[in-house]
Design a protein around this motif. Structure first.
Motif, PDB file in Angstrom:
ATOM      1  N   GLY A  97       0.738  -1.088  -0.008  1.00 51.88           N
ATOM      2  CA  GLY A  97      -0.053   0.072  -0.069  1.00 51.88           C
ATOM      3  C   GLY A  97       0.901   1.149  -0.107  1.00 51.88           C
ATOM      4  O   GLY A  97       2.128   1.230  -0.205  1.00 51.88           O
ATOM      5  N   ALA A  98       0.336   2.375   0.347  1.00 54.94           N
ATOM      6  CA  ALA A  98       0.916   3.693   0.309  1.00 54.94           C
ATOM      7  C   ALA A  98       1.684   3.799   1.616  1.00 54.94           C
ATOM      8  O   ALA A  98       1.539   3.308   2.469  1.00 54.94           O
ATOM      9  CB  ALA A  98      -0.108   4.988   0.201  1.00 54.94           C
ATOM     10  N   LEU A  99       2.943   4.514   1.411  1.00 55.03           N
ATOM     11  CA  LEU A  99       3.774   4.792   2.468  1.00 55.03           C
ATOM     12  C   LEU A  99       3.604   6.265   2.913  1.00 55.03           C
ATOM     13  O   LEU A  99       3.875   7.262   2.157  1.00 55.03           O
ATOM     14  CB  LEU A  99       5.246   4.646   2.188  1.00 55.03           C
ATOM     15  N   TYR A 100       3.401   6.496   3.965  1.00 51.54           N
ATOM     16  CA  TYR A 100       2.733   7.839   4.441  1.00 51.54           C
ATOM     17  C   TYR A 100       3.893   8.542   5.004  1.00 51.54           C
ATOM     18  O   TYR A 100       4.763   8.035   6.113  1.00 51.54           O
ATOM     19  CB  TYR A 100       1.804   8.061   5.305  1.00 51.54           C
ATOM     20  N   GLY A 101       3.886  10.000   4.635  1.00 51.60           N
ATOM     21  CA  GLY A 101       5.215  10.607   5.646  1.00 51.60           C
ATOM     22  C   GLY A 101       5.084  11.256   6.761  1.00 51.60           C
ATOM     23  O   GLY A 101       3.787  10.759   7.293  1.00 51.60           O
ATOM     24  N   SER A 102       5.732  12.368   7.541  1.00 52.83           N
ATOM     25  CA  SER A 102       5.433  12.916   8.824  1.00 52.83           C
ATOM     26  C   SER A 102       3.938  13.432   8.686  1.00 52.83           C
ATOM     27  O   SER A 102       3.233  13.583   9.676  1.00 52.83           O
ATOM     28  CB  SER A 102       6.660  13.509   9.034  1.00 52.83           C
ATOM     29  N   ASN A 103       3.676  14.088   7.446  1.00 50.87           N
ATOM     30  CA  ASN A 103       2.612  14.814   7.565  1.00 50.87           C
ATOM     31  C   ASN A 103       1.385  14.120   7.261  1.00 50.87           C
ATOM     32  O   ASN A 103       0.376  14.731   6.604  1.00 50.87           O
ATOM     33  CB  ASN A 103       2.792  16.115   6.436  1.00 50.87           C
ATOM     34  N   ASN A 104       1.348  12.734   7.144  1.00 48.02           N
ATOM     35  CA  ASN A 104       0.376  11.751   6.834  1.00 48.02           C
ATOM     36  C   ASN A 104      -0.077  11.983   5.605  1.00 48.02           C
ATOM     37  O   ASN A 104      -1.324  11.851   4.979  1.00 48.02           O
ATOM     38  CB  ASN A 104      -1.009  12.037   7.797  1.00 48.02           C
ATOM     39  N   SER A 105       0.634  12.195   4.472  1.00 46.67           N
ATOM     40  CA  SER A 105       0.720  12.282   3.108  1.00 46.67           C
ATOM     41  C   SER A 105       1.463  11.381   2.354  1.00 46.67           C
ATOM     42  O   SER A 105       2.423  11.129   2.905  1.00 46.67           O
ATOM     43  CB  SER A 105       1.014  13.638   2.462  1.00 46.67           C
TER      44      SER A 105
END
Length: 376
Positions: free
Chosen positions: A286-294
């Motif tokens: 799935g997607a990998l989210y960054g620190s800003n939840n994006s």
């Protein structure tokens, strides 16, 4: 009925059948003594039943109890009121045996401090000490266990010879067998906690749990081990199947759902260094989210912020994704020198005084008036 019937002290409304039945028993009113030496020398034996050879023989404070079977509650079982002794030598020699039940041959035999407990099965709790407020179910369950109060021993040989076994649960064949310092422990499964050096004796807050066949604490307190043959390797550790490890887990009598800032989770490692440590490769479908939840956009790259990471466009990094001229290449460099090999698909033009180790051209190359190729 029978020889040597000589009950004393208020033996009215009682029934004595058998040689020496109720002999010298005191306070024996409203009771039944049936069998050789049944209730002999019993003290405070009112409102009780003594059925069988030596049943209740020498028992003290034996009122409102039932002694049924050879030597059941015999050999001076003490403070045995409001209890039931059923079976060959059940509760024989037990001390402080009031308000308890002893069912089965040698059940609770010689048990010390056995009040308000239940002993069910052959040799259950045999020789156990401080066995009050406890339950012993199964052949040899809790036999010779020490400090066995406020505990449950369920299953053949469960808690057999366990030491300091207070406030614990031993469930399953051989669960907690010969475990030491086993206070405040839960062993669930075939031979779970066998020979375990639980090490929970030093703190009243320590608790250990081992669930699974041959699972164990490894001698580490405040630990949890789940799985067949799984054991712990550190205090306050959760080990699931020798794959998933959590360290610094919460352990307190005060309930809490607050995440621990010092807690760490390891996959494939028992010593995670960060909140999540993975020993080996990882696959993410799935997607990998960054620190800003994006999760960023197609073509974005990860950029470290020092305290986390963000998905950013390559254009924000100070270079474009491609170039077609030497000027485009030069714009990517902090200077216009360097080493290595460059291949151009178009016709490059160089300015300044370039130096080349070698130059191979299959098309047109534009050079300034001054340049160096090799040593020339």
């Amino acid at each position: 009925i029978g020889a040597r019937i000589n009950a004393t002290s208020t033996a009215n409304d009682s029934f004595f059948v058998g040689n020496s039945a109720g002999l010298n028993a005191t306070g024996a009113a409203n009771s039944n003594f049936l069998g050789y030496n049944a209730g002999k020398d019993a003290v405070g034996a009112a409102n009780s039943n003594f059925l069988g050879i030596n049943a209740g023989n020498g028992g003290t404070s034996a009122s409102f109890s039932n002694f049924i079977g050879y030597n059941a509650g015999a050999d001076s079982a003490t403070s045995s009121s409001y209890s039931n002794f059923f079976g060959f030598r059940a509760g024989d020699g037990a001390t402080a045996a009031h308000d308890s039940n002893f069912f089965g041959s040698y059940a609770g035999y010689g048990t010390k401090g056995a009040y308000k407990s239940n002993f069910l099965g052959y040799q259950t709790g045999d020789g156990a000490t401080n066995a009050y407020y406890a339950n012993f179910f199964g052949v040899n369950a809790g036999i010779n266990a020490t400090a066995a109060h406020d505990s449950n021993f369920m299953g053949q040989s469960a808690g057999n010879t366990a030491t300091n076994a207070a406030y614990s649960n031993f469930l399953g064949f051989g669960a907690g067998f010969h475990a030491t310092n086993a206070a405040r422990s839960i062993f669930l499964g075939y031979y779970s906690g066998i020979n375990d050096t639980v090490n929970n004796a030093s703190s009243t807050a320590s608790t250990s749990i081992a669930i699974g066949q041959y699972a164990g604490t490894g001698g580490f307190s405040d630990s949890i081990a789940l799985g067949h043959g799984v054991k712990n390797s550190a205090v306050k550790q959760l080990n699931i199947g020798n794959v998933l490890y959590a360290t610094g887990i919460y352990s307190s009598d005060t309930q809490s759902a607050t995440p621990l800032s010092a807690g760490k989770l390891g996959i494939g490692t028992s010593t995670p260094s960060q909140v999540l440590t993975v020993a080996g490769s990882a696959r993410i479908t799935g997607a990998l989210y960054g620190s800003n939840n994006s999760a960023g956009s197609n073509g974005y790259v990860l950029k470290s912020t020092g305290t986390g990471f963000l998905w950013v466009a390559t254009s924000s990094l100070g270079f474009s994704s491609s170039f077609t001229t030497s000027a485009g290449l030069a714009s990517l460099l902090t200077d216009e020198t360097g080493s290595g090999r460059s291949v151009f698909s178009a016709s490059p033009a160089f300015s300044g005084t370039p130096t080349f180790a070698s130059l191979t051209a299959t098309g047109t190359v534009t050079l300034p008036s001054t340049y160096t190729i090799g040593a020339n």
